[in-house]
Design a protein around this motif. Sequence first.
Motif, PDB file in Angstrom:
ATOM      1  N   ARG A   1     -13.640  24.118 -34.847  1.00 41.80           N
ATOM      2  CA  ARG A   1     -13.902  23.395 -33.614  1.00 41.80           C
ATOM      3  C   ARG A   1     -12.664  23.463 -32.725  1.00 41.80           C
ATOM      4  O   ARG A   1     -11.537  23.322 -33.214  1.00 41.80           O
ATOM      5  CB  ARG A   1     -14.251  21.943 -33.912  1.00 41.80           C
ATOM      6  CG  ARG A   1     -14.751  21.164 -32.710  1.00 41.80           C
ATOM      7  CD  ARG A   1     -15.218  19.766 -33.112  1.00 41.80           C
ATOM      8  NE  ARG A   1     -16.343  19.805 -34.035  1.00 41.80           N
ATOM      9  CZ  ARG A   1     -17.040  18.734 -34.386  1.00 41.80           C
ATOM     10  NH1 ARG A   1     -16.729  17.544 -33.874  1.00 41.80           N
ATOM     11  NH2 ARG A   1     -18.038  18.840 -35.230  1.00 41.80           N
TER      12      ARG A   1
ATOM     13  N   TYR B   1     -19.634  19.514 -28.414  1.00 36.10           N
ATOM     14  CA  TYR B   1     -19.574  18.112 -28.820  1.00 36.10           C
ATOM     15  C   TYR B   1     -18.781  17.312 -27.789  1.00 36.10           C
ATOM     16  O   TYR B   1     -17.691  17.730 -27.381  1.00 36.10           O
ATOM     17  CB  TYR B   1     -18.874  17.963 -30.158  1.00 36.10           C
ATOM     18  CG  TYR B   1     -19.549  18.657 -31.308  1.00 36.10           C
ATOM     19  CD1 TYR B   1     -19.236  19.973 -31.635  1.00 36.10           C
ATOM     20  CD2 TYR B   1     -20.506  17.987 -32.084  1.00 36.10           C
ATOM     21  CE1 TYR B   1     -19.859  20.619 -32.696  1.00 36.10           C
ATOM     22  CE2 TYR B   1     -21.129  18.622 -33.143  1.00 36.10           C
ATOM     23  CZ  TYR B   1     -20.806  19.938 -33.440  1.00 36.10           C
ATOM     24  OH  TYR B   1     -21.419  20.557 -34.490  1.00 36.10           O
TER      25      TYR B   1
ATOM     26  N   ASN C   1     -16.677  13.831 -26.911  1.00 31.22           N
ATOM     27  CA  ASN C   1     -15.772  12.981 -27.669  1.00 31.22           C
ATOM     28  C   ASN C   1     -15.151  11.960 -26.726  1.00 31.22           C
ATOM     29  O   ASN C   1     -14.709  12.322 -25.644  1.00 31.22           O
ATOM     30  CB  ASN C   1     -14.713  13.866 -28.333  1.00 31.22           C
ATOM     31  CG  ASN C   1     -13.470  13.132 -28.749  1.00 31.22           C
ATOM     32  OD1 ASN C   1     -12.352  13.444 -28.324  1.00 31.22           O
ATOM     33  ND2 ASN C   1     -13.620  12.129 -29.610  1.00 31.22           N
TER      34      ASN C   1
ATOM     35  N   ASP D   1     -12.036   7.664 -32.427  1.00 29.83           N
ATOM     36  CA  ASP D   1     -12.842   8.707 -31.803  1.00 29.83           C
ATOM     37  C   ASP D   1     -14.337   8.491 -32.025  1.00 29.83           C
ATOM     38  O   ASP D   1     -14.794   8.317 -33.160  1.00 29.83           O
ATOM     39  CB  ASP D   1     -12.459  10.084 -32.361  1.00 29.83           C
ATOM     40  CG  ASP D   1     -11.129  10.572 -31.822  1.00 29.83           C
ATOM     41  OD1 ASP D   1     -10.203  10.790 -32.614  1.00 29.83           O
ATOM     42  OD2 ASP D   1     -11.028  10.702 -30.590  1.00 29.83           O
TER      43      ASP D   1
ATOM     44  N   TRP E   1     -17.994  10.444 -31.418  1.00 36.42           N
ATOM     45  CA  TRP E   1     -18.475  11.819 -31.268  1.00 36.42           C
ATOM     46  C   TRP E   1     -19.973  11.841 -31.002  1.00 36.42           C
ATOM     47  O   TRP E   1     -20.728  11.065 -31.601  1.00 36.42           O
ATOM     48  CB  TRP E   1     -18.197  12.627 -32.538  1.00 36.42           C
ATOM     49  CG  TRP E   1     -16.758  12.936 -32.757  1.00 36.42           C
ATOM     50  CD1 TRP E   1     -15.852  12.204 -33.473  1.00 36.42           C
ATOM     51  CD2 TRP E   1     -16.039  14.066 -32.250  1.00 36.42           C
ATOM     52  NE1 TRP E   1     -14.621  12.812 -33.444  1.00 36.42           N
ATOM     53  CE2 TRP E   1     -14.703  13.954 -32.700  1.00 36.42           C
ATOM     54  CE3 TRP E   1     -16.390  15.163 -31.464  1.00 36.42           C
ATOM     55  CZ2 TRP E   1     -13.724  14.904 -32.392  1.00 36.42           C
ATOM     56  CZ3 TRP E   1     -15.413  16.097 -31.153  1.00 36.42           C
ATOM     57  CH2 TRP E   1     -14.104  15.959 -31.610  1.00 36.42           C
TER      58      TRP E   1
END
Length: 119
Positions: A44, A93, A95, A107, A109
């Motif tokens: 990622r 994604y 965040n 965090d 997500w």
Amino acid sequence: VQLQACGGGLVQAGGSLNLSCVASERIFTIAAVAWHRQAPGKQRELVARIRSPGTTFYADSVKGRFTISRDSAKNTVYLQMSSLEPEDTAVYYCNIAQSRGWGATYDYWGQGTLVTVSS
């Protein structure tokens, strides 16, 4: 808090897509909002980020093509993508990093949205 990302899909090279990420409720003391992506077989990576109070970061591979923005009133983060390339194919994604004091963050997500760019 749940983050719901949407807007992914199949697009031809050179095309555009707009991703959105909506938080189920307002998140206070946001330190940063960001989009990451993960291509098949790769780690990622950070694509774009806005740090409070407003500095932005873009990965070199997307500079000039992608734009990250946020609408605090709508609890939404956007990623406008243009001039898409097959190399942009990935699951994207969203965040949101919430400041928890003393330099610590938490965090949140989103579940990811698939972007496929055909050549």
